[in-house]
Design a protein around this motif. Structure first.
Motif, PDB file in Angstrom:
ATOM      1  N   ALA A 124       0.600  -1.382  -0.560  1.00  0.00           N
ATOM      2  CA  ALA A 124       0.195  -0.152   0.051  1.00  0.00           C
ATOM      3  C   ALA A 124       1.193   1.054  -0.190  1.00  0.00           C
ATOM      4  CB  ALA A 124      -0.762   0.114   1.524  1.00  0.00           C
ATOM      5  N   ASN A 162     -12.113  -0.744   1.428  1.00  0.00           N
ATOM      6  CA  ASN A 162     -12.533   0.823   2.526  1.00  0.00           C
ATOM      7  C   ASN A 162     -12.311  -0.312   3.719  1.00  0.00           C
ATOM      8  OD1 ASN A 162     -14.428   2.665   3.204  1.00  0.00           O
ATOM      9  ND2 ASN A 162     -16.632   1.957   1.884  1.00  0.00           N
ATOM     10  N   LEU A 218      -9.799   4.855   1.617  1.00  0.00           N
ATOM     11  CA  LEU A 218     -10.231   3.917   0.669  1.00  0.00           C
ATOM     12  C   LEU A 218      -7.792   3.664   0.651  1.00  0.00           C
ATOM     13  CD1 LEU A 218     -12.544   5.029  -1.604  1.00  0.00           C
ATOM     14  CD2 LEU A 218     -12.601   3.244   0.037  1.00  0.00           C
ATOM     15  N   PRO A 274     -13.100  -3.685  -1.346  1.00  0.00           N
ATOM     16  CA  PRO A 274     -13.671  -2.313  -2.201  1.00  0.00           C
ATOM     17  C   PRO A 274     -14.755  -2.706  -2.722  1.00  0.00           C
ATOM     18  CG  PRO A 274     -11.840  -2.961  -3.165  1.00  0.00           C
ATOM     19  CD  PRO A 274     -11.974  -4.007  -1.872  1.00  0.00           C
ATOM     20  N   TYR A 314      -3.871   6.783   0.676  1.00  0.00           N
ATOM     21  CA  TYR A 314      -5.327   6.582   1.303  1.00  0.00           C
ATOM     22  C   TYR A 314      -5.934   7.540   0.171  1.00  0.00           C
ATOM     23  CZ  TYR A 314      -3.544   9.268   4.659  1.00  0.00           C
ATOM     24  OH  TYR A 314      -3.437  10.424   5.444  1.00  0.00           O
ATOM     25  N   ALA A 315      -7.047   7.448   0.443  1.00  0.00           N
ATOM     26  CA  ALA A 315      -7.865   8.611  -0.614  1.00  0.00           C
ATOM     27  C   ALA A 315      -8.606   8.069   0.538  1.00  0.00           C
ATOM     28  CB  ALA A 315      -8.164   8.173  -1.604  1.00  0.00           C
ATOM     29  N   THR A 331      -4.674   2.638  -1.359  1.00  0.00           N
ATOM     30  CA  THR A 331      -4.562   2.657  -2.586  1.00  0.00           C
ATOM     31  C   THR A 331      -2.524   1.848  -2.633  1.00  0.00           C
ATOM     32  OG1 THR A 331      -4.217   4.954  -2.744  1.00  0.00           O
ATOM     33  CG2 THR A 331      -5.875   4.458  -3.516  1.00  0.00           C
ATOM     34  N   THR A 332      -3.204   1.423  -3.930  1.00  0.00           N
ATOM     35  CA  THR A 332      -1.568   0.979  -4.556  1.00  0.00           C
ATOM     36  C   THR A 332      -1.457   2.468  -5.055  1.00  0.00           C
ATOM     37  OG1 THR A 332      -2.347   0.300  -6.294  1.00  0.00           O
ATOM     38  CG2 THR A 332      -2.324  -1.108  -4.594  1.00  0.00           C
ATOM     39  N   GLY A 352      -2.610   3.429  -7.868  1.00  0.00           N
ATOM     40  CA  GLY A 352      -3.892   4.166  -7.602  1.00  0.00           C
ATOM     41  C   GLY A 352      -5.096   2.590  -7.494  1.00  0.00           C
ATOM     42  N   GLU A 353      -4.984   1.920  -7.615  1.00  0.00           N
ATOM     43  CA  GLU A 353      -5.940   0.097  -7.543  1.00  0.00           C
ATOM     44  C   GLU A 353      -6.407   0.326  -6.043  1.00  0.00           C
ATOM     45  OE1 GLU A 353      -6.564  -3.920  -6.850  1.00  0.00           O
ATOM     46  OE2 GLU A 353      -4.491  -4.084  -7.650  1.00  0.00           O
ATOM     47  N   ILE A 354      -7.516   0.919  -5.427  1.00  0.00           N
ATOM     48  CA  ILE A 354      -8.279   0.912  -4.299  1.00  0.00           C
ATOM     49  C   ILE A 354      -8.419  -0.545  -4.041  1.00  0.00           C
ATOM     50  CG2 ILE A 354     -10.083   1.357  -2.898  1.00  0.00           C
ATOM     51  CD1 ILE A 354     -10.631   3.411  -4.785  1.00  0.00           C
ATOM     52  N   LEU A 355      -7.534  -0.362  -2.668  1.00  0.00           N
ATOM     53  CA  LEU A 355      -7.566  -2.492  -1.238  1.00  0.00           C
ATOM     54  C   LEU A 355      -8.767  -2.446  -0.832  1.00  0.00           C
ATOM     55  CD1 LEU A 355      -3.791  -1.813  -1.165  1.00  0.00           C
ATOM     56  CD2 LEU A 355      -4.601  -3.304  -2.641  1.00  0.00           C
TER      57      LEU A 355
END
Length: 155
Positions: free
Chosen positions: A74, A121, A110, A155, A77-78, A112-113, A116-119
């Motif tokens: 990771a 919630n 959220l 997610p 985060y967003a 992210t990698t 930008g991939e969401i890992l």
């Protein structure tokens, strides 16, 4: 008499301008986490950004540690919502969860990698005692911030 009136006016005025989550209650006996009321306002959004910036290092450490055990790297985060008034941080003031910490944070993110991939919630709970940030050479049993729980949802 005038002093009492001034104090009453200040107390009355302050109750409308500053709110805390002191009325939150313990939601169950197994994990001893309080119920965090959700606040949606522009001010709460700014507070969320301030808190996540203030504790960025600890948040990233918790995220990295959680996903490291799954073999995933990771990198950030967003916020969990694009809504402009969404607050991703809730604060619970009170010591019914611990007598060693002043308040508890509930942070919704959220992770992210690098791509930008969401890992997931995720919800992170921290117990915080801010005065310990100012003191040096404290024993490990008295950290300024402590990870209480990490919850992950796909997610």
């Amino acid at each position: 008499m005038k002093i009492k009136q001034i104090i009453m006016i200040l107390l009355c005025f302050s109750s409308f301008t500053f709110t805390t989550n002191a009325s939150a209650t313990i939601n169950n006996e197994t994990n001893k986490l309080p119920n965090f009321p959700q606040k949606n306002s522009v001010n709460y959004r700014y507070l969320s950004y301030f808190i996540t910036e203030l504790y960025h290092e600890e948040i990233m450490e918790a995220i990295e540690e959680y996903y490291k055990s799954k073999g995933i790297e990771a990198s950030g985060y967003a916020p969990p919502s694009a809504e402009s008034n969404y607050g991703m941080v809730s604060i619970y003031f009170g010591n019914d969860f611990s007598d060693k910490f002043s308040y508890m944070l509930k942070i919704l993110l959220l992770p992210t990698t690098i791509e930008g991939e969401i890992l997931g919630n995720d919800t992170i709970f921290f117990a915080v005692e801010p005065i310990r940030h100012l003191k040096q050479n404290l024993p490990g049993t008295y950290p300024a911030i402590k990870l209480v729980k990490y919850e992950h949802k796909e997610p």
